[in-house]
Motif scaffolding. Structure first.
Motif, PDB file in Angstrom:
ATOM      1  N   ILE A   1       0.856  -1.187   0.000  1.00  0.00           N
ATOM      2  CA  ILE A   1       0.000   0.000   0.000  1.00  0.00           C
ATOM      3  C   ILE A   1       0.890   1.234   0.000  1.00  0.00           C
ATOM      4  N   VAL A   2       0.578   2.181  -0.875  1.00  0.00           N
ATOM      5  CA  VAL A   2       1.415   3.375  -1.027  1.00  0.00           C
ATOM      6  C   VAL A   2       0.551   4.634  -1.027  1.00  0.00           C
ATOM      7  N   PRO A   3       1.168   5.804  -0.870  1.00  0.00           N
ATOM      8  CA  PRO A   3       0.397   7.046  -0.793  1.00  0.00           C
ATOM      9  C   PRO A   3      -0.145   7.494  -2.150  1.00  0.00           C
ATOM     10  N   ALA A   4      -1.167   8.339  -2.093  1.00  0.00           N
ATOM     11  CA  ALA A   4      -1.631   9.141  -3.233  1.00  0.00           C
ATOM     12  C   ALA A   4      -2.312   8.370  -4.343  1.00  0.00           C
TER      13      ALA A   4
ATOM     14  N   SER B   1      -5.867   1.673  -7.454  1.00  0.00           N
ATOM     15  CA  SER B   1      -6.353   2.358  -6.258  1.00  0.00           C
ATOM     16  C   SER B   1      -7.592   1.658  -5.733  1.00  0.00           C
ATOM     17  N   TRP B   2      -7.900   1.871  -4.465  1.00  0.00           N
ATOM     18  CA  TRP B   2      -9.067   1.240  -3.855  1.00  0.00           C
ATOM     19  C   TRP B   2     -10.376   1.791  -4.411  1.00  0.00           C
TER      20      TRP B   2
ATOM     21  N   HIS C   1      -5.522   6.117  -1.240  1.00  0.00           N
ATOM     22  CA  HIS C   1      -4.469   5.115  -1.114  1.00  0.00           C
ATOM     23  C   HIS C   1      -4.315   4.314  -2.400  1.00  0.00           C
ATOM     24  N   GLY C   2      -3.073   4.014  -2.736  1.00  0.00           N
ATOM     25  CA  GLY C   2      -2.788   3.214  -3.919  1.00  0.00           C
ATOM     26  C   GLY C   2      -2.156   1.898  -3.539  1.00  0.00           C
ATOM     27  N   MET C   3      -2.064   1.005  -4.522  1.00  0.00           N
ATOM     28  CA  MET C   3      -1.391  -0.268  -4.294  1.00  0.00           C
ATOM     29  C   MET C   3      -0.415  -0.516  -5.436  1.00  0.00           C
ATOM     30  N   ILE C   4       0.662  -1.194  -5.100  1.00  0.00           N
ATOM     31  CA  ILE C   4       1.685  -1.499  -6.097  1.00  0.00           C
ATOM     32  C   ILE C   4       2.120  -2.947  -5.938  1.00  0.00           C
ATOM     33  N   VAL C   5       2.254  -3.627  -7.058  1.00  0.00           N
ATOM     34  CA  VAL C   5       2.745  -5.005  -7.107  1.00  0.00           C
ATOM     35  C   VAL C   5       4.065  -5.000  -7.864  1.00  0.00           C
ATOM     36  N   LEU C   6       5.040  -5.709  -7.346  1.00  0.00           N
ATOM     37  CA  LEU C   6       6.359  -5.798  -7.970  1.00  0.00           C
ATOM     38  C   LEU C   6       6.710  -7.256  -8.236  1.00  0.00           C
ATOM     39  N   SER C   7       7.216  -7.529  -9.422  1.00  0.00           N
ATOM     40  CA  SER C   7       7.715  -8.861  -9.749  1.00  0.00           C
ATOM     41  C   SER C   7       9.143  -9.004  -9.217  1.00  0.00           C
TER      42      SER C   7
ATOM     43  N   CYS D   1     -10.452   4.037   5.753  1.00  0.00           N
ATOM     44  CA  CYS D   1     -10.290   3.532   4.387  1.00  0.00           C
ATOM     45  C   CYS D   1      -9.825   2.086   4.383  1.00  0.00           C
ATOM     46  N   VAL D   2      -8.962   1.739   5.313  1.00  0.00           N
ATOM     47  CA  VAL D   2      -8.494   0.352   5.422  1.00  0.00           C
ATOM     48  C   VAL D   2      -9.672  -0.568   5.705  1.00  0.00           C
ATOM     49  N   GLU D   3     -10.537  -0.169   6.639  1.00  0.00           N
ATOM     50  CA  GLU D   3     -11.688  -1.000   6.980  1.00  0.00           C
ATOM     51  C   GLU D   3     -12.626  -1.148   5.786  1.00  0.00           C
TER      52      GLU D   3
END
Length: 381
Positions: free
Chosen positions: A67-70, A187-188, A198-204, A249-251
């Motif tokens: 989970i990352v900002p913005a 984003s959510w 809040h944003g989300m990022i996935v890394l290989s 927001c998490v909930e």
């Protein structure tokens, strides 16, 4: 005649998007408000969002999720600033947000070895010309054009560069081969109907290797830093966020993910989005004054469903008058409490954009369409 049946939920905005069916404020009544997001219990809930997201999506072994900002914008910028510059860059864009990433790479990061693959609204660029010895940046779904990539067959498994994919209005609604994607962001507030910010990022594993072996030439803002001492900051992907998250927001994000699991996971989410697209496609086929902005059926988005008005009298109008007429349709239906926020994006061709993501019931989309016909008749004068 004015229709008598209205959608039960008139929420067709492309972001923030409709909440899940049955959502009420009770869904977030157990939110850990007033607690530190670093507290053990709070951190566990944050980690739960990460784990459930990865589980529903079926991320490949070795991929990490954080989970990352913005929102999605922050997640994409984090990837661009942290990873680009080691190789040449291939930028693919066919709508507003993709074009924004082109601007950032060329004018902000000032990278010189950049090849642009661009197309007008309604089309895709020629992916056969993409050089995968370079890093490749693209949106999976053009949120403002309603044009998606039909698949990732054009991405080789043995690519040398990284693939960086803005997937914010695609993930959870489309079948995506994550093995072809090295960075995925969202984003959510899109397909899962969560709250914004809040944003989300996935890394290989390949993206992680790049982070740990390459240092960009430019200063790195704190909220973009994913490494320390040349190693991945694992805490970002284990519930220890870079900055303070909203526990409300998490909930809410957790509530959406639990709903997704209850209805059958990713296959059910994709099916719900596909059902919305089918309702609109069947209607468009029978209606002579409207069509998809996406020129090829295989590229039609099942989330941001973008439509253009094709009636001769409308097409004869100057562009500003066309835009005014399209906005009039939106205002008419908002005044009737039938549908909210379904106008085309400000930079896109004038028309209609109906959100069809997984949280929208196809029955509501079907109920909207007769009202569009009624509103169209009202603006003809």
């Amino acid at each position: 005649m004015k229709p008598t049946t209205k959608p039960n939920r008139p929420y067709f905005s492309s972001g923030p998007c409709s909440k899940r069916p049955g959502w009420t404020f009770d869904a977030i009544s157990d939110a850990m408000v007033g607690r530190s997001h670093r507290a053990k219990e709070a951190k566990a809930r944050i980690q739960d969002v990460i784990d459930r997201s990865a589980g529903i999506l079926g991320l490949p072994e070795g991929y990490v999720c954080g989970i990352v900002p913005a929102s999605d914008t922050g997640a994409v910028e984090m990837a661009l600033w942290s990873l680009l510059g080691a190789r040449g860059v291939e930028m693919c864009a066919w709508e507003s947000f993709g074009s924004g990433w082109v601007t950032d790479v060329i004018k902000q990061l000032k990278l010189e070895n950049v090849t642009r693959h661009e197309a007008d609204y309604g089309k895709l660029p020629d992916f056969s010309k993409v050089n995968f010895d370079n890093d490749v940046v693209f949106t999976y779904n053009g949120t403002t054009s309603g044009v998606k990539v039909p698949n990732t067959d054009w991405i080789p498994a043995d690519r040398a560069g990284l693939t960086i994919c803005d997937a914010t209005s695609a993930v959870f609604a489309m079948d995506m081969d994550f093995s072809k994607l090295d960075v995925v962001t969202w984003s959510w507030q899109k397909v899962m109907g969560g709250e914004a910010a809040h944003g989300m990022i996935v890394l290989s594993p390949r993206a992680i290797e790049r982070l740990e072996s390459y240092t960009p030439a430019w200063p790195m803002p704190k909220i973009f830093r994913m490494t320390k001492g040349g190693k991945l900051i694992k805490g970002i992907f284990e519930g220890a966020t870079i900055n303070t998250v909203s526990m409300l927001c998490v909930e809410d994000a957790l509530d959406g993910l639990k709903w997704a699991e209850e209805i059958g996971g990713l296959p059910a989410l994709v099916a719900r989005s596909d059902a919305n697209l089918k309702v609109v496609a069947d209607w468009v086929e029978q209606t002579d004054w409207i069509d998809f902005l996406a020129e090829e059926p295989a590229t039609r988005s099942n989330t941001s469903i973008c439509l253009k008005i094709t009636a001769d009298w409308y097409q004869a109008l100057p562009e500003d008058e066309q835009a005014a007429k399209a906005k009039q349709i939106v205002k008419l239906l908002e005044a009737e409490d039938v549908a909210y926020d379904f106008g085309s994006y400000r930079d896109a061709p004038a028309g209609i954009r109906i959100w069809g993501g997984a949280t929208v019931d196809a029955e509501d989309t079907a109920a909207l369409l007769p009202w569009l016909e009624w509103a169209f008749e009202q603006i003809k004068g």
